[in-house]
Design a protein around this motif. Structure first.
Motif, PDB file in Angstrom:
ATOM      1  N   SER A 179      69.890  12.391 114.627  1.00 37.72           N
ATOM      2  CA  SER A 179      69.835  11.377 113.383  1.00 37.72           C
ATOM      3  C   SER A 179      68.965  11.737 112.537  1.00 37.72           C
ATOM      4  O   SER A 179      67.814  11.618 112.223  1.00 37.72           O
ATOM      5  N   PRO A 180      69.656  12.837 111.527  1.00 42.17           N
ATOM      6  CA  PRO A 180      69.040  13.379 110.195  1.00 42.17           C
ATOM      7  C   PRO A 180      68.400  12.590 109.313  1.00 42.17           C
ATOM      8  O   PRO A 180      68.860  11.380 109.061  1.00 42.17           O
ATOM      9  N   ALA A 181      67.412  12.814 108.746  1.00 46.29           N
ATOM     10  CA  ALA A 181      66.957  12.045 107.603  1.00 46.29           C
ATOM     11  C   ALA A 181      67.933  12.244 106.227  1.00 46.29           C
ATOM     12  O   ALA A 181      67.985  11.174 105.720  1.00 46.29           O
ATOM     13  N   ILE A 182      68.491  13.282 106.283  1.00 52.45           N
ATOM     14  CA  ILE A 182      69.398  13.434 105.403  1.00 52.45           C
ATOM     15  C   ILE A 182      70.591  14.286 105.849  1.00 52.45           C
ATOM     16  O   ILE A 182      70.468  15.303 106.379  1.00 52.45           O
ATOM     17  N   SER A 183      71.936  13.756 105.544  1.00 53.54           N
ATOM     18  CA  SER A 183      73.176  14.641 106.090  1.00 53.54           C
ATOM     19  C   SER A 183      73.717  15.087 104.693  1.00 53.54           C
ATOM     20  O   SER A 183      73.795  14.351 103.687  1.00 53.54           O
ATOM     21  N   LEU A 184      74.176  16.353 104.781  1.00 48.54           N
ATOM     22  CA  LEU A 184      75.003  17.033 103.807  1.00 48.54           C
ATOM     23  C   LEU A 184      76.379  17.190 104.527  1.00 48.54           C
ATOM     24  O   LEU A 184      76.447  17.974 105.637  1.00 48.54           O
ATOM     25  N   ILE A 185      77.322  16.708 104.043  1.00 47.45           N
ATOM     26  CA  ILE A 185      78.660  17.204 104.614  1.00 47.45           C
ATOM     27  C   ILE A 185      79.698  17.588 103.599  1.00 47.45           C
ATOM     28  O   ILE A 185      79.723  16.992 102.337  1.00 47.45           O
TER      29      ILE A 185
END
Length: 185
Positions: A179-185
């Motif tokens: 459950s990331p604080a920020i996701s970069l996809i």
């Protein structure tokens, strides 16, 4: 806490073992074959690494230095569901999990927020660029990248960091464990 990493020479488990050592945990492990990365881990103080994956070595180690947690690569039960180390740990009540469970424990224990990088191509490059940016800005960072870097280790724990940059890969649906604080996809 003593953590034993199976597959310690691999690009996912090896950096995690180094991170665990830097974070203050007692670390040991095994791999099927020796490598330059295992030699590097030994030079960094992880000296109890077996180049075998059998029940005898882990049993002898557990008798002298009790193992609290056995962390393994997601590929292990797929390749060998009767893996001797895994069976030994299950028979002796040693906690066994994939790497994602340990990473989540580390995040909680060290109060780190995850910045997860995922996607179909360029995960390692993007993760490395993010780590490089933090280092250029002199912002303490902990991270794990699935590739060698020209400016640092494949994994690092900085006790001053607030963030953990992680290459969240898709193998065995690994990226769904977080459950990331920020996701970069």
């Amino acid at each position: 806490m003593h953590i034993y990493f199976c597959g310690i020479g691999g690009t996912g488990i090896g950096p995690l073992a180094l991170i665990a050592k830097q974070a203050g945990y007692q670390v040991s492990g095994s791999d099927k074959q020796d490598s330059d990365y295992i030699k590097y881990l030994r030079s960094e103080g992880i000296d109890r690494i077996f180049i075998s994956e059998n029940s005898q070595d882990i049993s002898e180690l557990n008798q002298t230095s009790p193992i609290d947690w056995y962390v393994y690569t997601s590929a292990l039960p797929l390749e060998n569901p009767d893996h001797p180390e895994l069976k030994y740990c299950e028979q002796h009540g040693i906690k066994t999990t994939k790497r994602a469970d340990f990473i989540n424990y580390l995040l909680n224990d060290k109060k780190l927020k995850m910045l997860a990088v995922s996607g179909t191509h360029g995960k390692s490059t993007t993760t490395a660029m993010l780590v490089w940016i933090f280092k250029q800005l002199k912002i303490p960072i902990s991270y794990s990248v699935g590739a060698k870097l020209s400016f640092g280790d494949m994994g690092e724990f900085d006790p001053k960091s607030k963030f953990f940059v992680y290459e969240a890969d898709e193998f065995d649906r690994n990226f769904l464990e977080f459950s990331p604080a920020i996701s970069l996809i």
